[in-house]
Design a protein around this motif. Structure first.
Motif, mmCIF file in Angstrom:
data_model
loop_
_atom_site.group_PDB
_atom_site.id
_atom_site.type_symbol
_atom_site.label_atom_id
_atom_site.label_comp_id
_atom_site.label_asym_id
_atom_site.label_seq_id
_atom_site.Cartn_x
_atom_site.Cartn_y
_atom_site.Cartn_z
ATOM 1 N N LEU A 79 0.808 -1.211 0.000
ATOM 2 C CA LEU A 79 0.000 0.000 0.000
ATOM 3 C C LEU A 79 0.844 1.266 0.000
ATOM 4 O O LEU A 79 0.298 2.373 -0.063
ATOM 5 N N GLY A 80 2.161 1.117 0.071
ATOM 6 C CA GLY A 80 3.039 2.281 0.084
ATOM 7 C C GLY A 80 3.129 2.973 1.422
ATOM 8 O O GLY A 80 3.526 4.148 1.481
ATOM 9 N N MET A 81 2.788 2.291 2.510
ATOM 10 C CA MET A 81 2.815 2.900 3.834
ATOM 11 C C MET A 81 4.248 2.942 4.366
ATOM 12 O O MET A 81 5.013 2.002 4.192
ATOM 13 N N ARG A 82 4.564 4.043 5.007
ATOM 14 C CA ARG A 82 5.878 4.213 5.638
ATOM 15 C C ARG A 82 5.685 4.687 7.073
ATOM 16 O O ARG A 82 4.724 5.391 7.382
ATOM 17 N N LEU A 83 6.611 4.301 7.933
ATOM 18 C CA LEU A 83 6.586 4.791 9.302
ATOM 19 C C LEU A 83 6.953 6.274 9.313
ATOM 20 O O LEU A 83 7.892 6.699 8.632
ATOM 21 N N ARG A 84 6.205 7.039 10.091
ATOM 22 C CA ARG A 84 6.491 8.462 10.184
ATOM 23 C C ARG A 84 7.735 8.687 11.038
ATOM 24 O O ARG A 84 7.896 8.064 12.086
ATOM 25 N N PRO A 85 8.601 9.594 10.619
ATOM 26 C CA PRO A 85 9.781 9.897 11.440
ATOM 27 C C PRO A 85 9.386 10.731 12.655
ATOM 28 O O PRO A 85 8.241 11.198 12.757
ATOM 29 N N PRO A 86 10.287 10.937 13.591
ATOM 30 C CA PRO A 86 9.970 11.797 14.740
ATOM 31 C C PRO A 86 9.662 13.220 14.288
ATOM 32 O O PRO A 86 10.124 13.675 13.241
#
Length: 727
Positions: A79-86
């Motif tokens: 789905l193209g999801m990435r973890l958000r950075p701080p």
């Protein structure tokens, strides 16, 4: 890994055999494979081994019937999801000069200021977000008015033909009245600065001198006056604390007399960072004013107007926004090997969202430097597009990959497109399958090219939400700087997103589809816009016939929750929405809302609660150490429960509009070990009136915060909790 928030749909097991089924099946096979084995009782060692392996096989089948966590992560990747950075915390840094400079002085962008480093904790570093210019202010007009109006209309010039400007910039002359001879509430005077000077965010020292022995009748420790600056829309307060007014409200109390019986002092004013040039009644410049306001109860007002004989203005510092980050420049990532999909690793992780100029430069062996563009993915990148992708969490830089596309998939896609366009009828004839082809997504840096990251920032996290006056250490040597400090606490810092948080966000994002239509859409996108800086969002229901086309959002920002563990609670002033955060959310939502919809961001109505209780403890806890521990646990439990972020019955934040009852406190206290009974519990309400919090004179059995209200509690002279332990 189970996600209880997802719909629990019926699922078919790939293998539904249980342990006993496996044991029975093995026993049935014994006569065929081992006819001499005739004892099938549970005490037989062979049967014991069969039961053991049947149990192990059942565990394997249980895992086999579940979608593994790895597969769920793979779905998120598709789905193209990435973890958000701080998200970096933000605050304002105020720099003070050690001397008066003859020309405007610029403090460059990226200057680093840190907290004090301790043995157990590293320092937290903040960097200036923009250059700070400390200007050369010049007083252009000194005006008085009988009433403080939002837009001044009746002004009287006090400089013309009365005072003269000295070579050092000071204005001197005959004695001038700041207010009317018999001062009235609302009297004010204006100081207008030359419009050509850049003074946004500067710290000014207004040097005022007056005649000796001109007592004005006020309490010099609590003068009834208010300093403000016009920011283009409103008058903003600019006197940070009473100690910054050495004239003590122009009473010149306790000041030594100078030559000729003249007394004087400085008023330190912190100007707003938006201080435009304005024109009122033909007077042009940047405007300040001092207003005579109603004195507090039992405090005297001005019995006569203060009299001054000179005015001077100088800049002693300035304030600029800063973020919790470290700026890294000119980092060489390596040499390109000329292959597709090559990756490089940044030294500093995690990587904060990029700003202008924070990009990659490719230096070919025999060509000019090339500036490449960052994209979220390579879906729309052609073979000649100079694109790259950065994983903000891991710091991995990737260039365009080479994808081998199956010929069958390619053909089926073309045929389906023709059928949908009506150019071809569905048919069953065999078709020649073309050979697979390779597609390059994004250009490849030439072999031997030097890959360089021109600049990027690393940092962020809740650790950056430091208290006020914590940032004092200059990490970069800057001439003429005497000191630096943050007069306000840092806000909006958030840690990197975890996999569990991503799993919760994905269903909301798929349901919203990046368009704000329903109230749930606005709430979801507001959380997404904050990038971790917004913890809760609530879209108010529309009222029929009122405010048509207006969407009102209540937002709670991310804050540091360590004060709860310290039994200090959470003051509503810590939950203020900063202007940069509001602009960030509005900009994000404006691109996704329907045409004609207006968005208003607001803060909830916070209501304070103070608890008074007598708690009986068990006899075995009747010693000083145990009593102190129980008291501390009760205080912490109250500050955690009566909290808009982590409070409420579910521990996910106090619900909007929910009342708090004495029974809630009783249930909460009964969970603390050592509590035997409760003698009584009283709740007292605190509500904001102007700048102050007013405590209700009578306790109540319940407190209603209102439909859009939230419950808070914090430690203060009137707001703290009073808990008495009895035997």
């Amino acid at each position: 890994m189970e996600f209880q928030f997802l719909p629990q749909l019926p699922k078919s097991d790939l293998d539904d055999r249980k342990r006993q089924d496996l044991v029975d099946e093995c026993i049935l096979r014994i006569p065929r494979y081992c006819p001499e084995w005739t004892n099938y009782s549970p005490s037989d060692p062979g049967i014991t081994l069969v039961e053991l392996f049947a149990w192990m096989t059942e565990q394997m089948l249980t895992r086999f019937n579940q979608v593994p966590r790895r597969n769920y992560i793979a779905f998120l990747e598709l789905l193209g999801m990435r973890l958000r950075p701080p998200t970096p915390a933000q605050t304002d840094l105020t720099f003070y000069l050690n001397t008066v400079l003859p020309e405007p002085y610029t403090i460059p962008e990226g200057v680093e200021v840190a907290t004090i480093r301790t043995e157990g904790e590293d320092s937290v570093i903040f960097s200036l977000d923009r250059p700070l210019v400390v200007g050369q202010p010049q007083l252009r007009h000194f005006l008085t008015a009988e009433a403080a109006e939002a837009l001044p209309r009746q002004l009287r010039d006090r400089l013309t033909d009365r005072w003269t400007q000295q070579p050092d910039g000071r204005w001197e002359g005959s004695e001038q009245l700041l207010f009317d001879e018999q001062p009235q509430v609302g009297n004010c005077f204006y100081l207008v600065m030359e419009p050509g000077e850049t003074l946004e965010g500067n710290v000014l020292a207004i040097s005022v001198q007056g005649e000796a022995a001109t007592a004005t009748g006020i309490n010099p420790n609590l003068p009834p006056r208010y300093w403000e600056a016009w920011d283009g829309a409103n008058w903003q307060p600019i006197l940070r604390q009473e100690a910054d007014d050495a004239t003590q409200g122009f009473s010149f109390s306790d000041l030594a007399q100078g030559r000729g019986g003249i007394q004087g002092g400085d008023v330190i004013l912190h100007l707003p960072q938006q201080w435009p040039i304005s024109v009122f009644q033909t007077y042009q410049g940047r405007w300040l004013r001092c207003v005579y306001v109603q004195p507090d109860a039992e405090q005297p007002g001005y019995s006569r107007s203060p009299r001054i004989v000179s005015l001077a203005v100088r800049a002693i510092g300035g304030t600029a926004p800063a973020s919790q980050c470290t700026l890294i420049r000119e980092e060489v990532l390596g040499l390109s090997n000329g292959t597709s999909g090559q990756t490089f690793q940044l030294f500093g992780v995690p990587v904060l969202p990029r700003r202008a100029g924070e990009t990659i430069q490719v230096m070919p062996p025999d060509g000019l430097p090339q500036t490449w563009q960052e994209v979220p993915d390579f879906a729309d990148s052609g073979p000649n597009d100079r694109h790259y992708v950065i994983d903000s969490v891991t710091g991995t830089v990737q260039f365009g990959p080479l994808i081998r596309e199956p010929g069958q998939l390619q053909l089926q896609t073309q045929v389906r497109a023709q059928i949908q366009a009506g150019l071809l009828q569905e048919r069953d004839e065999e078709t020649v399958i073309p050979t697979p082809r390779e597609q390059q997504y994004g250009a490849v840096p030439p072999r031997g090219a030097v890959i360089r990251m021109l600049a990027y920032r690393t940092g962020g996290g809740q650790r950056g939400n430091v208290q006020r006056d914590a940032l004092k250490i200059l990490k970069t040597a800057i001439p003429y700087i005497a000191s630096v400090v943050n007069h306000a606490p840092a806000r909006n810092g958030a840690d990197a997103e975890t996999l569990e948080q991503l799993a919760i966000r994905v269903p909301r994002q798929l349901r919203t589809r990046n368009r704000a239509v329903t109230p749930e859409d606005f709430e979801t996108l507001a959380l997404q816009a904050g990038q971790g800086s917004i913890l809760r969002a609530r879209c108010l229901p529309a009222i029929s016939g009122q405010d048509a086309g207006i969407v009102q959002l209540l937002l709670l920002p991310q804050i540091n929750l360590e004060t709860i563990a310290w039994s200090e609670g959470l003051h509503p002033d810590q939950l203020i929405l900063t202007a940069p955060l509001q602009q960030q959310v509005l900009t994000f939502l404006e691109e996704r809302k329907l045409l004609g919809v207006r968005i208003q961001l607001q803060q909830p109505d916070y209501v304070g609660v103070s608890v008074r209780a007598e708690v009986g403890i068990s006899p075995e806890y009747n010693n000083p150490q145990a009593r102190q521990l129980i008291w501390q646990q009760l205080q912490t439990a109250l500050y955690r429960f009566l909290n808009p972020i982590v409070g409420g019955p579910e521990g996910t934040g106090w619900p909007f509009g929910r009342q708090v009852y004495t029974s809630d406190i009783i249930v909460l206290f009964q969970k603390v070990p050592g509590v035997r009974y409760l003698e009584f519990v009283q709740l007292t309400e605190l509500r904001r009136q102007g700048m102050d919090w007013i405590r209700s004179p009578l306790p109540d059995s319940s407190i209603n915060p209102g439909a859009n209200g939230l419950i808070c509690s914090w430690n203060g002279p009137q707001s703290g909790h009073t808990i008495s332990l009895i035997q």
